[in-house]
Motif scaffolding. Structure first.
Motif, PDB file in Angstrom:
ATOM      1  N   ILE A   1       5.119  16.207  16.996  1.00  0.00           N
ATOM      2  CA  ILE A   1       4.909  15.361  15.811  1.00  0.00           C
ATOM      3  C   ILE A   1       5.498  16.055  14.574  1.00  0.00           C
ATOM      4  O   ILE A   1       6.184  15.428  13.766  1.00  0.00           O
ATOM      5  N   ALA A   2       5.227  17.343  14.461  1.00  0.00           N
ATOM      6  CA  ALA A   2       5.760  18.109  13.317  1.00  0.00           C
ATOM      7  C   ALA A   2       7.295  18.096  13.328  1.00  0.00           C
ATOM      8  O   ALA A   2       7.926  17.935  12.284  1.00  0.00           O
ATOM      9  N   ARG A   3       7.879  18.258  14.512  1.00  0.00           N
ATOM     10  CA  ARG A   3       9.357  18.236  14.617  1.00  0.00           C
ATOM     11  C   ARG A   3       9.891  16.878  14.196  1.00  0.00           C
ATOM     12  O   ARG A   3      10.900  16.763  13.519  1.00  0.00           O
ATOM     13  N   ALA A   4       9.211  15.810  14.636  1.00  0.00           N
ATOM     14  CA  ALA A   4       9.661  14.458  14.285  1.00  0.00           C
ATOM     15  C   ALA A   4       9.607  14.252  12.768  1.00  0.00           C
ATOM     16  O   ALA A   4      10.528  13.691  12.174  1.00  0.00           O
ATOM     17  N   ILE A   5       8.539  14.733  12.152  1.00  0.00           N
ATOM     18  CA  ILE A   5       8.406  14.599  10.692  1.00  0.00           C
ATOM     19  C   ILE A   5       9.540  15.354   9.994  1.00  0.00           C
ATOM     20  O   ILE A   5      10.155  14.840   9.061  1.00  0.00           O
ATOM     21  N   ARG A   6       9.808  16.552  10.468  1.00  0.00           N
ATOM     22  CA  ARG A   6      10.891  17.346   9.864  1.00  0.00           C
ATOM     23  C   ARG A   6      12.237  16.636  10.017  1.00  0.00           C
ATOM     24  O   ARG A   6      13.039  16.573   9.086  1.00  0.00           O
ATOM     25  N   ALA A   7      12.465  16.105  11.228  1.00  0.00           N
ATOM     26  CA  ALA A   7      13.751  15.447  11.504  1.00  0.00           C
ATOM     27  C   ALA A   7      13.918  14.210  10.602  1.00  0.00           C
ATOM     28  O   ALA A   7      15.016  13.926  10.117  1.00  0.00           O
ATOM     29  N   LEU A   8      12.837  13.487  10.382  1.00  0.00           N
ATOM     30  CA  LEU A   8      12.928  12.240   9.599  1.00  0.00           C
ATOM     31  C   LEU A   8      13.064  12.492   8.098  1.00  0.00           C
ATOM     32  O   LEU A   8      13.580  11.655   7.375  1.00  0.00           O
ATOM     33  N   THR A   9      12.567  13.632   7.652  1.00  0.00           N
ATOM     34  CA  THR A   9      12.541  13.876   6.213  1.00  0.00           C
ATOM     35  C   THR A   9      13.517  14.974   5.797  1.00  0.00           C
ATOM     36  O   THR A   9      13.667  15.225   4.595  1.00  0.00           O
ATOM     37  N   GLY A  10      14.112  15.633   6.775  1.00  0.00           N
ATOM     38  CA  GLY A  10      15.033  16.714   6.440  1.00  0.00           C
ATOM     39  C   GLY A  10      14.319  17.936   5.887  1.00  0.00           C
ATOM     40  O   GLY A  10      14.940  18.812   5.286  1.00  0.00           O
ATOM     41  N   ALA A  11      12.994  17.996   6.097  1.00  0.00           N
ATOM     42  CA  ALA A  11      12.222  19.125   5.549  1.00  0.00           C
ATOM     43  C   ALA A  11      12.407  20.381   6.400  1.00  0.00           C
ATOM     44  O   ALA A  11      12.699  20.293   7.561  1.00  0.00           O
TER      45      ALA A  11
ATOM     46  N   LEU B   1       0.822  -1.218   0.000  1.00  0.00           N
ATOM     47  CA  LEU B   1       0.000   0.000   0.000  1.00  0.00           C
ATOM     48  C   LEU B   1       0.856   1.268   0.000  1.00  0.00           C
ATOM     49  O   LEU B   1       0.412   2.319  -0.440  1.00  0.00           O
ATOM     50  N   VAL B   2       2.088   1.169   0.487  1.00  0.00           N
ATOM     51  CA  VAL B   2       2.944   2.371   0.555  1.00  0.00           C
ATOM     52  C   VAL B   2       3.229   2.917  -0.850  1.00  0.00           C
ATOM     53  O   VAL B   2       2.946   4.093  -1.128  1.00  0.00           O
ATOM     54  N   PRO B   3       3.786   2.104  -1.773  1.00  0.00           N
ATOM     55  CA  PRO B   3       4.019   2.645  -3.124  1.00  0.00           C
ATOM     56  C   PRO B   3       2.741   3.059  -3.847  1.00  0.00           C
ATOM     57  O   PRO B   3       2.775   3.980  -4.668  1.00  0.00           O
ATOM     58  N   ILE B   4       1.621   2.411  -3.522  1.00  0.00           N
ATOM     59  CA  ILE B   4       0.352   2.819  -4.151  1.00  0.00           C
ATOM     60  C   ILE B   4       0.003   4.251  -3.718  1.00  0.00           C
ATOM     61  O   ILE B   4      -0.323   5.108  -4.538  1.00  0.00           O
TER      62      ILE B   4
ATOM     63  N   ALA C   1       8.953   3.762   3.730  1.00  0.00           N
ATOM     64  CA  ALA C   1       8.570   5.017   4.398  1.00  0.00           C
ATOM     65  C   ALA C   1       9.253   5.090   5.751  1.00  0.00           C
ATOM     66  O   ALA C   1       9.652   4.061   6.309  1.00  0.00           O
ATOM     67  N   ARG C   2       9.400   6.319   6.264  1.00  0.00           N
ATOM     68  CA  ARG C   2       9.789   6.500   7.665  1.00  0.00           C
ATOM     69  C   ARG C   2       8.571   6.158   8.506  1.00  0.00           C
ATOM     70  O   ARG C   2       7.438   6.182   8.009  1.00  0.00           O
ATOM     71  N   VAL C   3       8.798   5.889   9.792  1.00  0.00           N
ATOM     72  CA  VAL C   3       7.628   5.521  10.604  1.00  0.00           C
ATOM     73  C   VAL C   3       7.702   6.089  12.009  1.00  0.00           C
ATOM     74  O   VAL C   3       8.730   6.014  12.680  1.00  0.00           O
TER      75      VAL C   3
ATOM     76  N   ASN D   1       9.081   8.987  -1.854  1.00  0.00           N
ATOM     77  CA  ASN D   1       9.824   7.764  -1.564  1.00  0.00           C
ATOM     78  C   ASN D   1      10.070   7.679  -0.052  1.00  0.00           C
ATOM     79  O   ASN D   1       9.483   8.443   0.718  1.00  0.00           O
ATOM     80  N   ARG D   2      10.977   6.786   0.372  1.00  0.00           N
ATOM     81  CA  ARG D   2      11.144   6.589   1.816  1.00  0.00           C
ATOM     82  C   ARG D   2      11.779   7.792   2.524  1.00  0.00           C
ATOM     83  O   ARG D   2      11.746   7.888   3.737  1.00  0.00           O
ATOM     84  N   HIS D   3      12.337   8.713   1.739  1.00  0.00           N
ATOM     85  CA  HIS D   3      12.975   9.872   2.345  1.00  0.00           C
ATOM     86  C   HIS D   3      12.000  11.015   2.643  1.00  0.00           C
ATOM     87  O   HIS D   3      12.321  11.914   3.402  1.00  0.00           O
TER      88      HIS D   3
END
Ligand SMILES: [Mg+2]
Length: 238
Positions: free
Chosen positions: A228-238, A158-161, A197-199, A175-177
């Protein structure tokens, strides 16, 4: 500046539904039982372990548990299940609940530039919509982009879908990044690792924190939206 914006624009957040965003508190089981009996003619006597599995997978395993070698095809069950949820929508609203912090977390992420939110759920598309609408959570999520149990019975697929749907709707490449799955179970963690994906695991769903350590980030619950927002940023480098 442009570079920064492009990077932020490319984050896809995929939410698990059950025990992450909502709890049906018995209504899910009642709906499953009604649909199972309607479609197979057999009362539901027992169910397999269901956490982190897809609906077609659960249906097949339940049929096997009841000695049904050739159960009616899954689409018939899916239709009966959606009808069973619609019939119980008021009960779901009264008896079930959104998890602590869920709506605020969704609203907070929705307010941030460039984060696209959808779902990755073992539920069917229709049941996902009913569940989320019952608690008013659908308005923060692009449900078209999501991936559901009726897309593929194998949850990691389901992830690539979902990533392909998000790319088609929003442009870009996911992608996973730059994809983050948020879920409550070991199944969600495996889905992210295998699917790409990151999780972030949320322990409020009942799986002990100690068992969720293979996730990239483990949160106690969803009540701290900026965290949660900080964690997402940290995991994706956004
Ligand atoms: Mg779950």
């Amino acid at each position: 500046m442009e570079f920064t914006r492009n990077r932020i624009d490319s984050v896809l957040v995929l939410w698990d539904i059950d025990h992450t965003l909502i709890e049906t508190r018995g209504v899910g089981r009642a709906s499953f039982a009604a649909a199972f009996e309607e479609v197979t003619g057999r009362p539901l006597e027992r169910m397999p372990h269901i956490t982190g599995r897809t609906e077609p997978d659960i249906y097949a395993a339940t049929a096997t548990l009841h000695g049904l070698e050739k159960p009616p095809p899954f689409p018939l069950f899916a239709e009966a299940l959606a009808a069973a949820y619609i019939e119980r929508q008021e009960q779901l609203h009264e008896q079930g609940r959104a998890t602590a912090g869920a709506e605020h977390a969704l609203a907070h992420l929705d307010s941030l530039p460039g984060i696209r939110q959808s779902v990755l759920s073992g539920n069917t598309r229709e049941v996902s919509r009913i569940k989320l609408e019952t608690f008013g959570l659908h308005k923060y999520l692009d449900l078209e982009t999501g991936a559901y149990g009726d897309d593929d019975g194998h949850r990691p697929s389901l992830v690539p879908i979902a990533q392909a749907r998000a790319a088609r709707r929003n442009g870009g490449l996911f992608n996973r990044h730059n994809t983050v799955l948020i879920g409550d179970s070991l199944g969600d963690i495996e889905t992210a690792h295998q699917g790409g994906a990151r999780v972030i695991a949320v322990a409020a769903g009942g799986t002990p924190t100690a068992e969720l350590t293979t996730a990239d980030v483990v949160l106690v619950d969803l009540t701290d939206a900026p965290e949660i927002a900080r964690a997402i940023r940290a995991l994706t480098g956004a």
